[in-house]
Write an enzyme that holds these catalytic residues in place. Sequence first.
Site, PDB file in Angstrom:
ATOM      1  N   LYS A 197      -1.301  30.185  12.787  1.00 45.62           N
ATOM      2  CA  LYS A 197      -0.556  28.918  12.787  1.00 45.62           C
ATOM      3  C   LYS A 197      -1.303  27.853  13.577  1.00 45.62           C
ATOM      4  O   LYS A 197      -2.005  28.140  14.541  1.00 45.62           O
ATOM      5  CB  LYS A 197       0.852  29.115  13.352  1.00 45.62           C
ATOM      6  CG  LYS A 197       0.944  29.537  14.809  1.00 45.62           C
ATOM      7  CD  LYS A 197       2.397  29.557  15.252  1.00 45.62           C
ATOM      8  CE  LYS A 197       2.536  29.962  16.709  1.00 45.62           C
ATOM      9  NZ  LYS A 197       2.478  31.383  16.930  1.00 45.62           N
ATOM     10  N   ASP A 226      12.312  33.053  20.804  1.00 47.51           N
ATOM     11  CA  ASP A 226      13.119  32.068  21.520  1.00 47.51           C
ATOM     12  C   ASP A 226      14.015  31.306  20.548  1.00 47.51           C
ATOM     13  O   ASP A 226      15.166  31.669  20.324  1.00 47.51           O
ATOM     14  CB  ASP A 226      12.206  31.132  22.296  1.00 47.51           C
ATOM     15  CG  ASP A 226      12.956  30.281  23.316  1.00 47.51           C
ATOM     16  OD1 ASP A 226      14.200  30.244  23.256  1.00 47.51           O
ATOM     17  OD2 ASP A 226      12.316  29.668  24.175  1.00 47.51           O
ATOM     18  N   THR A 227      13.511  30.257  19.925  1.00 51.43           N
ATOM     19  CA  THR A 227      14.335  29.486  18.990  1.00 51.43           C
ATOM     20  C   THR A 227      14.208  29.994  17.557  1.00 51.43           C
ATOM     21  O   THR A 227      14.937  29.540  16.678  1.00 51.43           O
ATOM     22  CB  THR A 227      13.948  27.997  19.026  1.00 51.43           C
ATOM     23  OG1 THR A 227      12.572  27.869  18.680  1.00 51.43           O
ATOM     24  CG2 THR A 227      14.183  27.412  20.416  1.00 51.43           C
ATOM     25  N   THR A 240       9.321  29.486  14.503  1.00 52.64           N
ATOM     26  CA  THR A 240       8.047  30.028  14.023  1.00 52.64           C
ATOM     27  C   THR A 240       8.253  31.328  13.261  1.00 52.64           C
ATOM     28  O   THR A 240       7.634  31.560  12.217  1.00 52.64           O
ATOM     29  CB  THR A 240       7.099  30.268  15.210  1.00 52.64           C
ATOM     30  OG1 THR A 240       6.885  29.035  15.896  1.00 52.64           O
ATOM     31  CG2 THR A 240       5.766  30.821  14.742  1.00 52.64           C
ATOM     32  N   GLN A 283      27.644  26.777  43.730  1.00 52.44           N
ATOM     33  CA  GLN A 283      26.826  27.742  42.976  1.00 52.44           C
ATOM     34  C   GLN A 283      25.790  28.462  43.825  1.00 52.44           C
ATOM     35  O   GLN A 283      24.892  29.118  43.297  1.00 52.44           O
ATOM     36  CB  GLN A 283      26.147  27.067  41.775  1.00 52.44           C
ATOM     37  CG  GLN A 283      27.121  26.516  40.755  1.00 52.44           C
ATOM     38  CD  GLN A 283      28.116  27.553  40.266  1.00 52.44           C
ATOM     39  OE1 GLN A 283      27.722  28.582  39.716  1.00 52.44           O
ATOM     40  NE2 GLN A 283      29.409  27.313  40.469  1.00 52.44           N
ATOM     41  N   ARG A 331       5.634  33.124  30.349  1.00 56.19           N
ATOM     42  CA  ARG A 331       4.865  32.278  29.432  1.00 56.19           C
ATOM     43  C   ARG A 331       4.047  31.226  30.172  1.00 56.19           C
ATOM     44  O   ARG A 331       3.171  30.597  29.580  1.00 56.19           O
ATOM     45  CB  ARG A 331       5.817  31.610  28.422  1.00 56.19           C
ATOM     46  CG  ARG A 331       6.321  32.578  27.358  1.00 56.19           C
ATOM     47  CD  ARG A 331       7.359  31.944  26.456  1.00 56.19           C
ATOM     48  NE  ARG A 331       8.673  31.888  27.082  1.00 56.19           N
ATOM     49  CZ  ARG A 331       9.791  31.478  26.457  1.00 56.19           C
ATOM     50  NH1 ARG A 331       9.718  31.074  25.201  1.00 56.19           N
ATOM     51  NH2 ARG A 331      10.945  31.476  27.090  1.00 56.19           N
ATOM     52  N   GLN A 332       4.332  31.057  31.447  1.00 52.47           N
ATOM     53  CA  GLN A 332       3.549  30.107  32.260  1.00 52.47           C
ATOM     54  C   GLN A 332       2.549  30.897  33.108  1.00 52.47           C
ATOM     55  O   GLN A 332       2.642  30.955  34.328  1.00 52.47           O
ATOM     56  CB  GLN A 332       4.491  29.285  33.143  1.00 52.47           C
ATOM     57  CG  GLN A 332       5.492  28.442  32.350  1.00 52.47           C
ATOM     58  CD  GLN A 332       6.357  27.587  33.244  1.00 52.47           C
ATOM     59  OE1 GLN A 332       5.863  26.898  34.129  1.00 52.47           O
ATOM     60  NE2 GLN A 332       7.667  27.641  33.025  1.00 52.47           N
TER      61      GLN A 332
END
Length: 338
Positions: free
Chosen positions: A204, A234-235, A238, A47, A105-106
């Site tokens: 929230k 993302d998932t 929320t 890879q 996000r970091q």
Amino acid sequence: MPTILEPKLITGTANKPLAKAISRRMSMHRGKNLGLVDARVERFNDQEIFVEVYENVRGEDMFIIQPTSNPANDNLMELLIMADALRRSSAARITAVIPYFGYARQDRRAKARTPISAKLVANMLVEAGVERVLTLDLHAAQIQGFFDIPVDNLYASPIFALDILEQFKDDLADVMIVSPDVGGVARARELAKRINAPLSIVDKRREKPGEVAEMTVIGNVEGKKCIIVDDICDTAGTLCKAAEVLMEHGATEVHSYITHGVLSGPAVDRITKSVMKSLVITDSIEPTQPVLDAQNIRIVPTAPLFAQAILNIWNGTSVSSLFDTDTLEPAYEGLFNK
């Protein structure tokens, strides 16, 4: 050094459809074919990534189109290796066009002994030979300060404003823009100003990462068509819960406009089964087949925006002019008609 006549585009494997769409759009603007530079990106059996550029790029103004989406590490390495290949081939300038900036996000140390990975990625890009970055809706605007090279951060809100004005042209008085958290208020407020709509917030509280314990609606959403605005989905946990809370508080419909549809894991299934009437995302990340097949997910193109931004960078004109909905409207003529 030869005169730079035209911008040259090259792409990795992360989002070839978007790269081709940008190329077609620029060809239309320039009145001549500005196809993608012929290159190959291959992987050895372990890879390891290998890049070979088949065309002469000496003295050229090169634009690498490569979002660092899933698989983030592979796509980031492709970008770095392509930049190195172009630098060693004597390209005059290398601009990384990163529609979705991974690791954004970091951007800070939220806890002890954690990295600031967004800064690390910025350092890696500069060391690889990138001299300018063009991106879309950075998760945190301060990431621009992680670079010591020019960074142009475009916004999806002018595109979303055009789409909302078209989709809700008969019901604009009932539209309310909603921020899904306190941190996204500035983004939601900016879109609300563009379409002259009121603003609400879903506050929230999290017990642990990825789990929302409680949501509170700030503002009266009763009888409103609520539009949730955010930069990343993302998932979708929320987002779907926020839609449910808004409906419980009297909203008649809930729609969402999200710039980057990461949509990992159960996201598509959650959205399909949710109370949301529609989710609108951009093509900054190449959509998967489940995303394309979902009945309540719609994709708006970013190629007109990126094509014009690349041309403005190349010819030394304003990129910030593309922040205005009125300026961007001609580029989207035929897609959004008032």
